[in-house]
Enzyme design. Structure first.
Site, mmCIF file in Angstrom:
data_model
loop_
_atom_site.group_PDB
_atom_site.id
_atom_site.type_symbol
_atom_site.label_atom_id
_atom_site.label_comp_id
_atom_site.label_asym_id
_atom_site.label_seq_id
_atom_site.Cartn_x
_atom_site.Cartn_y
_atom_site.Cartn_z
ATOM 1 N N GLN B 125 -22.535 12.690 67.423
ATOM 2 C CA GLN B 125 -22.541 13.070 66.008
ATOM 3 C C GLN B 125 -21.539 12.184 65.279
ATOM 4 O O GLN B 125 -20.349 12.173 65.627
ATOM 5 C CB GLN B 125 -22.148 14.545 65.894
ATOM 6 C CG GLN B 125 -22.027 15.075 64.476
ATOM 7 C CD GLN B 125 -21.300 16.413 64.420
ATOM 8 O OE1 GLN B 125 -20.635 16.811 65.371
ATOM 9 N NE2 GLN B 125 -21.421 17.113 63.321
ATOM 10 N N SER B 128 -17.753 12.635 60.650
ATOM 11 C CA SER B 128 -16.396 12.526 60.096
ATOM 12 C C SER B 128 -15.986 11.077 59.896
ATOM 13 O O SER B 128 -16.440 10.179 60.607
ATOM 14 C CB SER B 128 -15.404 13.190 61.051
ATOM 15 O OG SER B 128 -15.789 14.511 61.320
ATOM 16 N N SER B 160 -17.576 12.805 69.193
ATOM 17 C CA SER B 160 -17.437 13.274 70.575
ATOM 18 C C SER B 160 -18.295 12.461 71.528
ATOM 19 O O SER B 160 -19.494 12.300 71.313
ATOM 20 C CB SER B 160 -17.859 14.734 70.695
ATOM 21 O OG SER B 160 -16.900 15.555 70.096
ATOM 22 N N GLU B 244 -24.742 24.667 64.148
ATOM 23 C CA GLU B 244 -23.550 24.390 64.943
ATOM 24 C C GLU B 244 -22.611 25.583 64.948
ATOM 25 O O GLU B 244 -22.056 25.955 65.966
ATOM 26 C CB GLU B 244 -22.854 23.151 64.380
ATOM 27 C CG GLU B 244 -21.662 22.705 65.197
ATOM 28 C CD GLU B 244 -21.075 21.380 64.709
ATOM 29 O OE1 GLU B 244 -20.169 20.902 65.375
ATOM 30 O OE2 GLU B 244 -21.513 20.863 63.669
ATOM 31 N N ASN B 362 -11.319 26.368 60.943
ATOM 32 C CA ASN B 362 -11.347 27.816 60.725
ATOM 33 C C ASN B 362 -10.854 28.193 59.326
ATOM 34 O O ASN B 362 -11.231 29.241 58.801
ATOM 35 C CB ASN B 362 -10.545 28.523 61.817
ATOM 36 C CG ASN B 362 -11.328 28.551 63.126
ATOM 37 O OD1 ASN B 362 -12.362 27.896 63.256
ATOM 38 N ND2 ASN B 362 -10.838 29.304 64.098
ATOM 39 N N GLU B 363 -10.044 27.333 58.723
ATOM 40 C CA GLU B 363 -9.638 27.616 57.337
ATOM 41 C C GLU B 363 -10.860 27.547 56.418
ATOM 42 O O GLU B 363 -11.055 28.409 55.543
ATOM 43 C CB GLU B 363 -8.575 26.601 56.867
ATOM 44 C CG GLU B 363 -7.190 26.821 57.464
ATOM 45 C CD GLU B 363 -7.103 26.460 58.939
ATOM 46 O OE1 GLU B 363 -7.813 25.524 59.373
ATOM 47 O OE2 GLU B 363 -6.346 27.122 59.671
HETATM 48 C C1 LIG Z 1 -12.391 17.657 69.815
HETATM 49 C C2 LIG Z 1 -13.015 17.241 68.528
HETATM 50 C C3 LIG Z 1 -14.310 16.787 68.525
HETATM 51 C C4 LIG Z 1 -14.890 16.371 67.348
HETATM 52 N N1 LIG Z 1 -16.154 15.868 67.404
HETATM 53 C C5 LIG Z 1 -16.714 15.379 66.277
HETATM 54 C C6 LIG Z 1 -17.981 14.741 66.346
HETATM 55 O O1 LIG Z 1 -18.600 14.664 67.399
HETATM 56 N N2 LIG Z 1 -18.490 14.204 65.227
HETATM 57 C C7 LIG Z 1 -17.837 14.307 64.022
HETATM 58 O O2 LIG Z 1 -18.357 13.830 63.038
HETATM 59 N N3 LIG Z 1 -16.627 14.886 63.922
HETATM 60 C C8 LIG Z 1 -16.053 15.429 65.040
HETATM 61 N N4 LIG Z 1 -14.808 16.006 64.971
HETATM 62 C C9 LIG Z 1 -14.084 15.984 63.687
HETATM 63 C C10 LIG Z 1 -14.013 17.341 63.009
HETATM 64 O O3 LIG Z 1 -15.239 17.673 62.461
HETATM 65 C C11 LIG Z 1 -12.889 17.250 61.958
HETATM 66 O O4 LIG Z 1 -11.700 17.156 62.664
HETATM 67 C C12 LIG Z 1 -12.865 18.439 61.023
HETATM 68 O O5 LIG Z 1 -13.960 18.432 60.162
HETATM 69 C C13 LIG Z 1 -11.560 18.492 60.205
HETATM 70 O O6 LIG Z 1 -11.313 17.299 59.566
HETATM 71 P P1 LIG Z 1 -9.896 16.565 59.704
HETATM 72 O O7 LIG Z 1 -9.596 16.475 61.149
HETATM 73 O O8 LIG Z 1 -9.960 15.344 58.910
HETATM 74 O O9 LIG Z 1 -8.866 17.580 59.088
HETATM 75 P P2 LIG Z 1 -8.514 17.737 57.540
HETATM 76 O O10 LIG Z 1 -9.751 18.029 56.790
HETATM 77 O O11 LIG Z 1 -7.655 16.634 57.094
HETATM 78 O O12 LIG Z 1 -7.683 19.075 57.607
HETATM 79 C C14 LIG Z 1 -6.299 19.143 58.006
HETATM 80 C C15 LIG Z 1 -5.857 20.599 57.871
HETATM 81 O O13 LIG Z 1 -5.985 20.984 56.498
HETATM 82 C C16 LIG Z 1 -6.804 22.117 56.394
HETATM 83 N N5 LIG Z 1 -7.601 22.075 55.178
HETATM 84 C C17 LIG Z 1 -8.374 21.075 54.713
HETATM 85 N N6 LIG Z 1 -9.006 21.435 53.593
HETATM 86 C C18 LIG Z 1 -8.638 22.705 53.341
HETATM 87 C C19 LIG Z 1 -8.959 23.658 52.334
HETATM 88 N N7 LIG Z 1 -9.812 23.393 51.341
HETATM 89 N N8 LIG Z 1 -8.380 24.863 52.417
HETATM 90 C C20 LIG Z 1 -7.532 25.170 53.415
HETATM 91 N N9 LIG Z 1 -7.188 24.321 54.383
HETATM 92 C C21 LIG Z 1 -7.737 23.104 54.350
HETATM 93 C C22 LIG Z 1 -7.699 22.067 57.601
HETATM 94 O O14 LIG Z 1 -8.235 23.342 57.904
HETATM 95 C C23 LIG Z 1 -6.756 21.551 58.649
HETATM 96 O O15 LIG Z 1 -5.997 22.617 59.153
HETATM 97 C C24 LIG Z 1 -14.181 16.439 66.129
HETATM 98 C C25 LIG Z 1 -12.885 16.942 66.136
HETATM 99 C C26 LIG Z 1 -12.294 17.339 67.314
HETATM 100 C C27 LIG Z 1 -10.897 17.858 67.272
#
Ligand SMILES: Cc1cc2nc3c(=O)[nH]c(=O)nc-3n(C[C@H](O)[C@H](O)[C@H](O)COP(=O)(O)OP(=O)(O)OC[C@H]3O[C@@H](n4cnc5c(N)ncnc54)[C@H](O)[C@@H]3O)c2cc1C
Lengths: 322, 381
Positions: B125, B128, B160, B244, B362-363
């Site tokens: 996928q 991101s 992933s 998902e 989860n947020e």
């Molecule tokens: C093990 C793993 C596998 C993954 N696999 C894939 C994959 O296969 N393909 C893919 O595309 N992506 C994948 N991801 C990415 C995943 O989808 C993103 O990590 C996720 O969407 C969060 O984005 P970010 O990490 O940029 O965090 P951010 O969006 O930068 O968030 C950082 C923190 O801020 C909080 N936050 C952000 N916005 C808000 C809001 N509006 N209100 C409150 N809190 C907020 C978040 O909850 C988090 O705690 C994977 C991630 C992990 C850890």
């Protein structure tokens, strides 16, 4: 496999809900807390007329039961409306009496419990009985067996003013030397779990309504994320307690019922903490009706099995194969 | 209201159990998050597929068994109870396939699904981006029109198993400058080994290359690899996201099996006077049962014709937090051995830690629950 309430069961819940909504339960609760049982007794017989207590009483004794799923449906509504009185105790007493080897006490006492003419309370091992001043049938369970207590002692206040704790007078008629205590406990826990779930659902509904209309900083407080997330967590806890409750009502296995009991009570209590916090100071007043549910959530948590006792029961069965 | 399975469903359970008992590898496969483990898991997928066990809920023409949702749940219970390996094809099977069923063409399904079912093609996928996580619609990777297809450029990340996978699916901005960010996005599939693609593995918390960055430099994708309408990718993607978070990502069977293992561990080595730990074990047992029953209730609702809605967010928060608590309890039960990185539980623990982050944090899920299930006013986001 269809793990959903059927239309009849939903209609039963809806009719109870409508009846209790019209009954203005908060004022009944407040009277009950002062020892004025008139309104509560009238409500009791209406609840009985809908059939709630008859669900716990076998047909042989003029009941309609046993129907644990429907009973759970009914008790969710009783909890949702904070109905006072020895509700769980009456159900437990019915299970206890129906399970005696000698059918005579059941024949004598159960028909009036099913019809609502009588209500029962039950004390375990010399502990306090709930609402012994209001119940008409007072049962005392101790090592020597099950007795019909001749009376009750002075009322002791509970953290939930609507729950009046009364010691039962010693002695009285011996009904059985080997009553089915474990069986009665399962019914008590199931009914408590259902009542607690209802209490939690009411607390969540009331709090959601409140944070939508209460404004600070020019916006509803319910638009703040810290507020939303606490309510989301309450919703999750309650929604995952619900299937445990109905799953337990289907099996009536002690471990399943204990799981439902601890989960529903913890969910209701956590929701109570959230409800209090999100109402601010108004929630911390006796005068505001929220307090009726807040107090009950605390009391139900330890009634008929503490969280630790229930968790121990969950693990008591040995390895399982699902 | 009842929880009894029909005789036909019970027969299906027995058939699955018998097959698994005869085929599940006796010694666990190496970690899915390594090159060697990935290859071993691919072989296992082929073995599953040979007897139509890899995608039981799909139509028979694509390698499935036409199993309804109840049978899928039953299969999952048996699968994890048998201690069978993790599913290397799960991103394709759980995310891309449902999208193709809803939004793909017949030709796309015929071309893509059979090799997905057999593990011959494993999908990653690619949603991101470094600057587009929770705010996925702000993504900037581009799809530019060219003769007979599109040229993809930009950077995807956290994908992933992309380090070992074959192909990927993702969202790209095909119409720059739209008034709202989720307009003008196109859902595309591409080859991870095509010219112009660079994949760089990223070590997760324990260093294993569980995900990867994907750099794209004018990567050609033919028109036949667009899913849905160009520019309409957001709607297509959101239907996948519902899957998902909803039923398919984490089946109850997985947690029931883990809770059984935890309970057995507790019985074999717990200090009976440690009631605090006992309570946590009980909570794990209760939570698995709660999730199972919650899912059966949802399945019953789907059978009545209901769609996956915002309720899916309740699931996601529940299982992701549950999974961590369960593994923490196991490590605590192991005592000093819980520190060791090669127990049955350590891999699961590291894996569980990411649950509250991926598939929509989860947020974000709590916002959805509050706004769409409880009806609270939308805040700033
Ligand atoms: C093990 C793993 C596998 C993954 N696999 C894939 C994959 O296969 N393909 C893919 O595309 N992506 C994948 N991801 C990415 C995943 O989808 C993103 O990590 C996720 O969407 C969060 O984005 P970010 O990490 O940029 O965090 P951010 O969006 O930068 O968030 C950082 C923190 O801020 C909080 N936050 C952000 N916005 C808000 C809001 N509006 N209100 C409150 N809190 C907020 C978040 O909850 C988090 O705690 C994977 C991630 C992990 C850890």
């Amino acid at each position: 496999m269809r793990f959903l309430l059927d239309p009849q069961q939903r209609a039963f819940a809806d009719s109870l809900d409508a009846m209790l909504t019209a009954a203005d339960t908060p004022s009944v609760v407040r009277d009950w807390s002062r020892g004025d049982h008139g309104g509560g007794r009238a409500l009791w017989s209406r609840i009985a007329k809908v059939g709630v207590f008859a669900l716990a009483v076998p047909e042989a004794y003029e009941g309609m039961g046993p129907h644990p799923v429907e009973l759970a449906v009914g008790f969710v509504e009783l909890g949702r409306h904070a109905v006072p009185g020895p509700l769980v105790e009456t159900v437990a007493a019915a299970a206890l009496l129906a399970g005696l080897a000698d059918p005579l006490p059941a024949g004598r006492l159960l028909p009036s419990l099913a019809s609502g003419e009588a209500s029962a309370t039950l004390a375990l091992d010399g502990a306090y009985a709930l609402d012994g001043d209001a119940a008409t049938t007072r049962l005392a369970l101790a090592a020597g067996g099950l007795r019909l207590a001749p009376g009750h002692g002075p009322v002791r206040a509970s953290l939930d003013p609507a729950r009046r704790l009364t010691p039962l007078a010693p002695g009285g008629e011996l009904l059985s030397t080997a009553p089915p205590v474990a069986h009665a406990l399962v019914w008590a826990r199931l009914a408590t779990a259902a009542q607690a779930l209802g209490v939690g659902l009411a607390l969540l509904d009331r709090t959601v309504a409140y944070v939508r209309q209460r404004t600070q900083f020019g916006v509803p407080v319910g638009s703040f994320q810290a507020v939303k997330h606490r309510l989301a967590d309450a919703k999750i806890a309650l929604e995952f307690a619900r299937p445990l409750l109905f799953g337990a009502a289907l099996t009536m296995a002690p471990a399943d019922v204990a799981a439902a009991k601890v989960t529903a009570c913890e969910a209701a209590y956590a929701t109570a903490r959230t409800a209090l916090q999100l109402h601010g100071a108004i929630g911390y007043t006796a005068e505001y009706d929220l307090s009726l549910w807040l107090a009950k959530a605390r009391a139900l948590r330890t009634a008929w099995g503490t969280p630790a006792e229930c968790r121990a029961e969950v693990l008591s069965g040995g390895a399982r194969r699902r | 209201m009842d929880l009894t399975l029909s005789p036909a469903d019970e027969a299906f359970r027995a058939e699955a159990r018998t097959w698994l008992a005869a085929h599940v590898p006796r010694t666990p496969l190496p970690s899915l998050e390594t090159e060697e483990g990935f290859a071993a898991h691919r072989v296992w997928e082929a073995e599953l597929a040979a007897d139509r066990w890899s995608v039981v809920s799909w139509p028979r023409v694509y390698g499935g068994r036409d199993a309804g949702i109840v049978r899928w749940l039953v299969f999952e219970e048996e699968y994890y109870a048998a201690g069978a390996p993790g599913r290397v094809g799960q991103n394709g099977i759980n995310l891309l396939a449902p999208t193709l069923f809803d939004h793909g063409t017949e030709r796309q399904r015929a071309r893509i699904l059979p090799s997905m079912a057999s593990g011959e093609v494993v999908w990653a996928q690619a949603w991101s981006e470094p600057e587009a996580g929770s705010d996925l619609a702000s993504l900037t990777s581009r799809a530019v029109r060219t003769d007979g297809g599109w040229l993809l450029s930009g950077q995807k990340t956290w994908s992933s198993r992309a380090a070992f996978a074959d192909r990927a699916f993702g969202l790209f901005r095909s119409e720059p400058g739209t008034s709202r960010p989720h307009q003008g996005l196109t859902y595309l599939m591409f080859d991870l080994r095509a010219p112009g693609v660079t994949v760089r593995p990223i070590g997760r918390l324990d260093g294993r290359p569980a995900f990867a960055e994907v750099f794209l430099d004018e990567v050609f994708v033919p028109d036949e690899d667009v899913i849905g309408e160009p520019g309409g990718g957001w709607r297509v993607a959101m239907s996948t996201a519902g899957n998902e978070r909803g039923l398919t990502l984490r089946s109850p069977g997985r947690f029931l099996a883990a809770a059984d293992r935890l309970e057995a561990l507790w019985r074999s080595r717990a200090d009976p006077s440690d009631t605090a730990l006992r309570d946590r074990v009980a909570d794990a047992v209760i939570g698995a049962r709660a999730y199972q029953l919650f899912t059966y209730a949802n399945a019953s609702r789907f059978l009545d014709g209901a769609a996956v809605g915002p309720e899916a967010s309740l699931n996601k928060v529940f299982w992701s937090e549950y999974d961590i608590a369960l593994h923490e309890t196991a490590l605590d039960l192991l005592g000093p051995d819980g520190e060791s990185a090669d127990t049955d539980w350590s891999e699961g623990y590291v894996f569980s830690l990411a649950g509250p982050i991926y598939a929509g944090t989860n947020e974000i899920q709590r916002d959805i629950i509050a706004e769409r299930l409880l009806g609270l006013p939308k805040g700033r986001r």
